[in-house]
Scaffold this active site. Structure first.
Site, PDB file in Angstrom:
ATOM      1  N   HIS A 164       7.045  31.399  35.830  1.00 46.81           N
ATOM      2  CA  HIS A 164       7.149  29.946  35.823  1.00 46.81           C
ATOM      3  C   HIS A 164       6.046  29.279  36.628  1.00 46.81           C
ATOM      4  O   HIS A 164       5.687  29.713  37.716  1.00 46.81           O
ATOM      5  CB  HIS A 164       8.519  29.493  36.339  1.00 46.81           C
ATOM      6  CG  HIS A 164       8.883  30.081  37.668  1.00 46.81           C
ATOM      7  ND1 HIS A 164       9.421  31.340  37.808  1.00 46.81           N
ATOM      8  CD2 HIS A 164       8.774  29.587  38.925  1.00 46.81           C
ATOM      9  CE1 HIS A 164       9.640  31.592  39.075  1.00 46.81           C
ATOM     10  NE2 HIS A 164       9.248  30.539  39.784  1.00 46.81           N
ATOM     11  N   ASP A 165       5.501  28.218  36.034  1.00 44.42           N
ATOM     12  CA  ASP A 165       4.530  27.325  36.669  1.00 44.42           C
ATOM     13  C   ASP A 165       3.171  27.957  36.917  1.00 44.42           C
ATOM     14  O   ASP A 165       2.343  27.376  37.622  1.00 44.42           O
ATOM     15  CB  ASP A 165       5.086  26.757  37.981  1.00 44.42           C
ATOM     16  CG  ASP A 165       6.381  25.993  37.772  1.00 44.42           C
ATOM     17  OD1 ASP A 165       6.343  24.947  37.112  1.00 44.42           O
ATOM     18  OD2 ASP A 165       7.437  26.455  38.257  1.00 44.42           O
ATOM     19  N   GLY A 186       5.722  33.548  40.190  1.00 43.84           N
ATOM     20  CA  GLY A 186       5.708  32.115  39.952  1.00 43.84           C
ATOM     21  C   GLY A 186       4.625  31.374  40.716  1.00 43.84           C
ATOM     22  O   GLY A 186       4.197  31.791  41.791  1.00 43.84           O
TER      23      GLY A 186
END
Length: 262
Positions: A121-122, A139
């Protein structure tokens, strides 16, 4: 009409260009947008709020756009954005972002992503990168243009990898890597400048010499980061050719959040 195999499941709300190909047993979710010329191989799942550009090739058994592996995620409609002309090989997993950060995971253009690569994520990945088999990003990791991650390299969350950097095989990376620097090992350490990569990309001798001098300033003179930044600024002012590369290295030191690999 897109060339969709009869065994594939494509949600009617998905937006696929007429030239998109979808292989057997693949699944495309309702919030997916796929641009012209992209090929989706067999047994690929693309879900979530995922936007994919032109002329990408997804090989079999990848999971693209699944929810983030983050316990804080509470069902928010976060996104995954993939650019153009990327090659994504077998068994890759790319997750959407989280509202605690940018809300979007991004992969730019012209990247070569080998088998079993994970983009958590991200993560923000630039253009023209190479990820060898089993390279793994936790992440919130940022990877600059033309960076190379060798096989089984693992990157800690929130790390930054500068443009043209090279991360060696099986490296455990827990700090930031400045542009142009070659790192490897566990624990990780710096081993010089990615000279071969710069030559292949057309950098001049003067530019490479400027990068090597900046590397020595950071790593060989016993300076603190603040002292190194001041020295780099002075070097930058004395150069015509190579000043841009020294500026990149200096500005990266300003943006580093986890300290740099030494």
């Amino acid at each position: 009409m897109a060339a969709i195999h009869p065994t594939a499941i494509v949600d009617p709300k998905a937006e696929l260009d007429a030239s998109v190909e979808v292989g057997p047993y693949s699944v495309i979710g309702p919030h997916v947008v796929i641009g012209a010329g992209t090929k989706v191989g067999p047994h690929v799942v693309i879900e979530g709020h995922t936007t994919i550009g032109r002329d990408n090739h997804f090989f079999q058994f990848s999971s693209i756009g699944a929810q983030p592996q983050d316990k804080k995620w509470a069902g928010e409609p976060t996104r995954l954005e993939i650019g153009d002309r990327n090659t994504i090989r077998e068994f890759c997993t790319f997750n959407t972002g989280t509202v605690q950060d940018k809300g979007v995971t991004r992969l730019g253009n012209d990247n070569w992503i080998s088998a079993y690569v994970h983009l958590a994520h991200d993560c923000q990945v630039g253009n023209n990168t190479i990820f060898s088999n089993n390279a793994q990003l936790a992440g919130h990791v940022e990877v600059g243009d033309w960076a190379i991650l060798s096989g089984y390299a693992g990157v800690h969350q929130f790390c930054k990898i500068g443009a043209h950097a090279f991360v060696g095989m099986t490296t455990s990376l827990t700090q930031d890597v400045p542009p142009f620097v070659l790192v490897s090992g566990n624990p990780c350490s710096a081993h010089g400048v990615n000279i071969e990569g710069l030559k292949r990309r057309g950098y001049t001798r003067a530019q490479i010499d400027a990068v090597r001098a900046a590397y020595k300033t950071i790593y060989r003179q016993g300076l603190t980061l603040e002292e190194a930044k001041a020295a780099l600024l002075a070097q930058e002012g004395q150069l015509t050719e190579g000043a841009e590369q020294v500026r990149q290295m200096r500005e990266f030191l300003d943006s580093a959040t986890r300290g740099i690999v030494r």
